[in-house]
Enzyme design. Structure first.
Site, mmCIF file in Angstrom:
data_model
loop_
_atom_site.group_PDB
_atom_site.id
_atom_site.type_symbol
_atom_site.label_atom_id
_atom_site.label_comp_id
_atom_site.label_asym_id
_atom_site.label_seq_id
_atom_site.Cartn_x
_atom_site.Cartn_y
_atom_site.Cartn_z
ATOM 1 N N ASP A 534 19.707 -37.646 22.498
ATOM 2 C CA ASP A 534 21.054 -37.100 22.302
ATOM 3 C C ASP A 534 21.479 -36.360 23.554
ATOM 4 O O ASP A 534 20.664 -36.067 24.429
ATOM 5 C CB ASP A 534 21.069 -36.181 21.073
ATOM 6 C CG ASP A 534 20.033 -35.081 21.172
ATOM 7 O OD1 ASP A 534 20.216 -34.175 21.992
ATOM 8 O OD2 ASP A 534 19.014 -35.128 20.435
ATOM 9 N N GLU A 614 -0.525 -62.274 37.575
ATOM 10 C CA GLU A 614 0.344 -61.320 36.864
ATOM 11 C C GLU A 614 0.573 -60.071 37.724
ATOM 12 O O GLU A 614 1.697 -59.559 37.814
ATOM 13 C CB GLU A 614 -0.281 -60.923 35.524
ATOM 14 C CG GLU A 614 -0.149 -62.008 34.468
ATOM 15 C CD GLU A 614 -0.945 -61.706 33.211
ATOM 16 O OE1 GLU A 614 -0.372 -61.785 32.118
ATOM 17 O OE2 GLU A 614 -2.151 -61.399 33.332
#
Ligand code: GLA
Length: 729
Positions: A534, A614
């Site tokens: 928030d 990777e």
């Protein structure tokens, strides 16, 4: 000047670059809301109001002969209560004589050439902008309750902030039962509400519903803004879409219990009330004292994209503070999903060493590093390193991490305590728990009663010790359960309704103190992922861990919903392992990469388990992110697909503020056989400029925005593509 008062008509006119807000005081001193919407020049916006005589809507005594004059149908700036406005109210209180009514009349106003502040609470700040404050004073002189309405008018941001001060102007105690920040009336029109609901691991799911007659309530009573209902809504025209249509945003800058009530009333008028939740709230307001509500950030825009852009700008520039506000955020590696509680120095260093080779800049040690923390049964409260796992202590580990060329970050969950901890054994009364009642347990932990001054001091001392003793440049501040049994041993029975809000006043004070004292530290907020995502938290932590769900396909929906109100620079996002630990889904590294690159970017997986190929791909990702970060964190974000499209694909775009560069992203969520080509219209480009599209062809901005771009066919498991659009002429 953005604020004007017309003495003759008693009208207040607030103007930003593109919006206008008008109010009017009537002959009895009632403060009417007239208008909030696109700029209307000098127009007096009282003209659409015609008052009808409504049955069962009573009249103030002085107007008893005018049956059309009723508080039950007027659009008001802040409601009276108990005196004939039967709709959702913004304030409720009881006086010492037992009466529970107040009728507010205007007494005066003040205009200031700066932004107001709210004592003890975060608010949108003046960043050298064109900003003015209007303060309107109202009073009920029978109850002796006064109200001051604060309006912050940010012209360039097209934002109006509001907060309310409630004052006991009498000599007896007043008990506040409800103290909302605002009432916003939309007297005309038919509206949809877009809200952001969810759950742990699936936060901020955008849902759009047409308003029906009655009251729509969205709230949190969990002691945090919550995974369930974000304190932010949009009210928009039925026909509004991303590009057009009148849209209003209401965002509460508060991290505790909140309530949003939107009422479509008997006369088809809409009223939105927003603020601290009144459930279990009761504030003892002694004579001469004030209660300040949290702030609401309002905007009104043409279309949802423009509305989001206004919030993104305001949060980035006028809410987030400190060194990291607009600067590079370190690419981090967090060990949580790699080791969980089973960490030790050797393992951590092995991850750190590999991470450094990828170009990662910050190593974050998550939960499990402190005394007795082998699972979630024990340890919270005792913030001293576990020497079995970290034989050279925290300094030993930090020195080695720093020697690798990485900064060091630490996970803490300061507001919590386990029963099995030295802290709880020494101070059992420091945890929230109601008398004669076994407390609700959640993740085996209790919430510390931060409304207490001794708890505040303990937390300040503990955290500032860690930050001054060790070379820590990042803190992940977690909060992993909802509050229940909210009762403070330090307050009398009459004040128990104040505990939740006092808790947040002290939390903000603590954060404020620490962020000022340790400006070099980047705080990342967290509450079981995004349970406290928030604007209140963003005033102290420039980024917040968006969700514990790191599956990129789930994240598409979570980050999509989050993007309506919050900028991508606030969204903590990591590449994690495949199969994903929360959903078990297998996804390519490239897809995990582009989704995480739309946030603050980092890794959260065991690098020891990855192949050289990777690792090589990740090295490229880190390089790529560092290159695109300015446009992701500082540019404009466009949602190109709807929730219906997301059954097939999700597409989104970033455009630099100067329009010279854009980045188009797509993830195919469900590859379809023999499907129509996936086609999107680009947004926000310069129509006259020529862009190179992924180095494949050159095209005018206007063409890309009208004729669009067609993706090549993308097949396989959740394929993705990132398209570079760079201005060449
Ligand atoms: C919460 C956080 C996770 C992790 C764990 C540790 O769930 O959201 O990222 O830090 O706590 O216990």
């Amino acid at each position: 000047m953005s604020i004007r008062y017309n003495e003759e008509t008693k009208q207040f006119i607030l103007e930003t670059d593109h919006t206008c807000y008008q109010m009017q005081v009537d002959m009895l001193g009632f403060l009417h809301h007239l208008y909030y919407g696109p700029r209307v020049g000098q127009n007096d916006m009282s003209y659409p109001y015609r008052i009808y005589d409504h049955g069962f809507s009573g009249n103030p005594y002085d107007m008893r002969h005018d049956r059309a004059f009723s508080l039950d149908s007027f659009a008001q700036e802040y409601t009276s209560f108990g005196v004939g406005d039967f709709r959702v109210t913004s304030i409720r209180a009881s006086c010492s004589d037992g009466s529970r009514c107040a009728e507010f009349h205007f007494t005066g106003y003040e205009i200031k050439n700066s932004k107001y502040e709210i004592p003890g609470l975060p608010s949108v700040y003046d960043n050298g902008d064109r900003v003015q404050t209007l303060i309107l004073s109202l009073i009920d002189s029978a109850a002796n309750i006064a109200v001051k309405l604060y309006y912050g008018v940010f012209e360039e941001l097209d934002i109006i902030t509001r907060a309310t001060e409630i004052i006991n102007a009498g000599t007896e105690i007043v008990w506040l039962r409800k103290a909302s920040s605002i009432c916003l009336e939309l007297p005309f029109g038919k509206w949809d509400m877009v809200h952001f609901y969810g759950r742990h691991c699936m936060e901020r799911q955008a849902e759009r519903v047409p308003l029906f007659h009655g009251i729509h309530t969205l709230s949190s009573g969990r002691g945090m803004s919550s995974h369930q209902h974000n304190p932010f809504i949009i009210l928009c025209d039925h026909a509004a879409n991303e590009d057009s249509g009148l849209s209003y945003g209401l965002m509460l800058m508060y991290s505790g219990n909140h309530k949003i009530e939107v009422e479509l009333d008997q006369f088809d008028s809409t009223r939105a009330v927003m603020g601290i939740s009144d459930d279990r709230f009761r504030w003892e307001l002694s004579a001469g004292t004030s209660f300040y509500t949290p702030e609401v950030i309002l905007t009104c825009a043409n279309g949802l994209t423009e509305l989001s852009h206004r919030y993104h700008r305001a949060i980035r520039n006028n809410v987030v503070r400190g060194k990291f506000k607009l600067s590079h955020r370190p690419v981090l590696i967090n060990n949580w999903e790699a080791t969980y509680f089973d960490l030790n120095e050797k393992k951590l260093l092995s991850i750190a060493e590999k991470a450094k080779k990828l170009g990662v800049e910050l190593f974050v040690m998550d939960d499990g590093w402190f005394k007795n923390r082998n699972d979630d049964n024990a340890g919270l409260g005792d913030w001293v390193p576990d020497l079995k796992k970290l034989p050279h202590g925290l300094d030993g580990l930090i020195e080695k991490v720093n020697a690798l060329g990485l900064e060091f970050g630490l996970w803490i969950e300061p507001e919590m305590v386990n029963e099995d901890s030295d802290l709880f054994r020494a101070h059992p009364d420091w945890a929230l728990s109601a008398p004669n009642r076994a407390p609700m347990m959640s993740r085996n932990q209790l919430v510390l009663d931060l409304s207490r001054e001794d708890v505040y001091k303990y937390l300040y001392t503990t955290i500032s010790y860690l930050l001054s003793q060790y070379n820590i440049t990042y803190i992940k501040w977690d909060f992993n359960r909802s509050m229940a049994d909210v009762y403070s041993r330090a307050l009398p029975s009459s004040r128990q309704g104040e505990v939740s809000h006092r808790y947040y006043l002290n939390l903000y004070r603590l954060y404020d103190h620490l962020t000022r004292e340790f400006p070099q530290v980047l705080f990342e907020g967290c509450a079981g992922g995004g349970g406290r995502f928030d604007a209140g938290m963003l005033a102290y932590s420039p980024q917040i861990w968006c969700s514990d769900n790191t599956d990129p396909i789930s994240r598409l929906a979570i980050q999509y919903g989050t993007s309506f109100g919050y900028p991508m620079s606030a969204v903590g996002a990591h590449v994690s392992a495949s199969p994903n630990h929360q959903t078990g889904r297998l996804t390519p590294l490239s897809t995990r990469g582009i989704v995480a690159m739309s946030g603050t970017f980092g890794y959260e997986l065991d690098l020891d388990k990855l192949s050289p190929e990777e690792l090589e791909e990740m090295k490229e990702q880190v390089k790529r992110f560092k290159e695109i970060e300015p446009i992701v964190h500082g540019g404009l974000h466009y949602r190109l697909s709807t929730s219906v499209d997301s059954r097939h694909y999700v597409a989104w775009q970033f455009v630099s503020e100067d329009k010279s560069r854009s980045l188009l992203n797509i993830v195919v969520t469900n590859p379809l056989a023999n499907s129509a080509p996936v086609h999107v219209r680009l947004k926000g480009l310069d129509d006259q400029a020529v862009y190179s599209v992924n180095g494949e062809f050159e095209c005018l901005g206007s063409s890309l925005m009208s004729a669009g771009y067609t993706f090549p066919q993308l097949t396989g498991d959740y394929p993705c593509m990132q398209v570079d659009i760079i201005q060449i002429k």
